[in-house]
Each structure stands twice: as C-alpha cells, then as structure tokens.
Design an enzyme around this catalytic site. Structure first.
Site, PDB file in Angstrom:
ATOM      1  N   TYR A   1      34.467  68.144  49.478  1.00  0.00           N
ATOM      2  CA  TYR A   1      34.411  66.131  50.644  1.00  0.00           C
ATOM      3  C   TYR A   1      33.966  66.445  51.877  1.00  0.00           C
ATOM      4  O   TYR A   1      33.478  65.729  52.610  1.00  0.00           O
ATOM      5  CB  TYR A   1      35.812  65.820  50.185  1.00  0.00           C
ATOM      6  CG  TYR A   1      36.014  65.017  50.823  1.00  0.00           C
ATOM      7  CD1 TYR A   1      35.822  63.421  50.030  1.00  0.00           C
ATOM      8  CD2 TYR A   1      36.621  64.827  52.067  1.00  0.00           C
ATOM      9  CE1 TYR A   1      35.914  62.101  51.097  1.00  0.00           C
ATOM     10  CE2 TYR A   1      36.683  63.346  52.789  1.00  0.00           C
ATOM     11  CZ  TYR A   1      36.756  62.052  52.102  1.00  0.00           C
ATOM     12  OH  TYR A   1      37.401  60.832  52.654  1.00  0.00           O
TER      13      TYR A   1
ATOM     14  N   SER B   1      33.101  59.798  57.315  1.00  0.00           N
ATOM     15  CA  SER B   1      35.373  61.526  57.415  1.00  0.00           C
ATOM     16  C   SER B   1      35.271  62.125  58.347  1.00  0.00           C
ATOM     17  O   SER B   1      34.272  62.687  58.874  1.00  0.00           O
ATOM     18  CB  SER B   1      35.988  61.684  55.616  1.00  0.00           C
ATOM     19  OG  SER B   1      36.533  61.970  56.367  1.00  0.00           O
TER      20      SER B   1
END
Length: 250
Positions: free
Chosen positions: A155, A141
């Site tokens: 995350y 990501s």
C-alpha cells in the site's frame, strides 16, 4: 459557490472520502458524476446529493480498464457538456510485511491504486487539454507518500507512486492550464482503513494513537481539502501533495 457551472467527476464515489467529496462538490454548485464498480453504492451517493438539492449522475466503471476510463470521460462530457474537475479517489488497502506479501495482492494493489490513477488522468487530461484546462486532484496517503508504518509495504509503495505521478503530470500539463495536485489523508474513519481481523473499536483506538491531534479526521475535512485544491482559491498551487493527518507526519 465555487463550482457553479462546473462538471466534476469523482471515482470511488460510492463510500468514504469519495462520497463525501461528491456531496461537497454538489453543495458548491457542481454537477457531479460519481463513478465506481458497484452501482448500488453509486445510486446511494446520487440519492444523498439529490436530497441535498444537488445534481448528480452515476456511471459504472473499473479504473483498471482503459476502455472503461475512456468511456467514463466520454459519457461525462456527452451527458453534461464538459469536464472541469476530476477527483481520482478509487483505491484499495492491503496489509502485510514484505516477506508476507502475496504477488497477486501486490499486483492488484498497483493495478488499482497506481494504474487506475494513470488511466483516469490519461483521459481526463486529454479532454481538458482540448477544452481550455481543468483541475485534477489525486487521492494519495500520508502512509508511503510521507511516512512509513510497518506491515503496509504494498500500500505504501503504491501511494508513493501516486504522489510521484501527480508531480510528473503537474509539470507536464500546467502550461496547458491543466492543474494537477494530490491530497494525502492520514487517519480517517473509513472502511478501507480497517486492518484485517481488527475490530471497529481497535481501529478507532489505533488511529487516535497514530495522530498527535488526538482524533481521527472526518470525511468532511478530507473533502474540504480536496475542494480547496480543485477550486479557484488554490490557483497558484501546482504539483502539491496536501498532507491532512493531524500532525502524524510531523
């Protein structure tokens, strides 16, 4: 077609980027094995691929369980004769500032996002090393791996770990013709990108603000980047993390 005669495995293929990638691989000639925990979602992906004239098979597996991942690779090879391409896409999204992070949520985030990728690669690479090589694309990501946003500590840390693990594996196995790369999508309209308590309209507005290009990325655009990394056109690309975020990182 770039993947004719190839067998491809995609984890987290029941929705979102995983489903789009599985469909794109099938359209390019691959026999695709879609994997995940929810059988109904996998069957939906298989049905979509079949409607488009492609070949697909579904195998349920939990990426956090070593036995499941070993079985997944073994069944893929037994059913289809090999494994040439692997896309490790399964992941979860957690939000919360550092002082708010629940320890169980932290552990689960790393279990799925990092350990899941490691276990997948462990068994994928073992097969590829013995059988002439292959390509692996891990889905990271732009958050964590390349930029920071408040409230996403767990995350972000997990995705930074995925990118680091990708580079380590790339160096370790390229001499055996196993080519490992990653893709780091930015704002894409997937269910996982919805913040807790956020409406769909709020999500779309937020993600547009996060991206200087003025829109969110499509699932097809993310899949196209993954297929490039997995295919022959990127043969000299090793250990790379392809950022696809409409200039958000820039």
């Amino acid at each position: 077609m770039r993947f004719t005669g190839k067998v491809a495995l995609v984890t987290g293929a029941g929705s979102g980027i995983g489903q789009a990638t599985a469909r794109a691989l099938a359209r390019e000639g691959a026999t695709v094995v879609v994997a995940g925990r929810r059988r109904e979602a996998l069957d939906e992906t298989v049905a979509l691929i079949a409607e488009e004239g492609g070949r697909a098979d579904a195998i349920t597996a939990d990426v956090t369980r070593a036995a499941d991942m070993e079985r997944l690779v073994a069944e893929t090879v037994a059913r289809h004769g090999g494994l040439h391409v692997a896309v490790n896409n399964a992941g979860i999204f957690t939000a919360g500032r550092v002082h708010e992070i629940d320890e169980a949520d932290w552990a689960r985030t790393f279990e799925v996002n990092v350990t899941g990728v490691m276990l997948a690669m462990k068994y994928e690479i073992a097969h590829m090393r013995r059988n002439g090589g292959g390509t692996i694309v891990n889905v990271s990501s732009n958050i964590g791996a390349h930029r920071r946003l408040p409230g996403l500590g767990a995350y972000a840390a997990s995705k930074a770990a995925v990118s680091a693990l990708t580079r380590a594996a790339a160096l370790e196995y390229i001499s055996e013709n196993v080519r490992v790369n990653a893709v780091s999508p930015g704002p894409h309209a997937t269910a996982m990108s919805l913040y807790p308590g956020e409406s769909e309209a709020e999500r779309v507005a937020r993600m547009k603000d996060e991206s200087p290009i003025g829109r969110v990325g499509t699932l097809e655009e993310a899949a196209a980047g993954i297929l490039w990394l997995a295919g022959p056109d990127s043969a000299y690309t090793v250990g790379h993390d392809l950022v696809m975020d409409g200039a958000a990182t820039a």
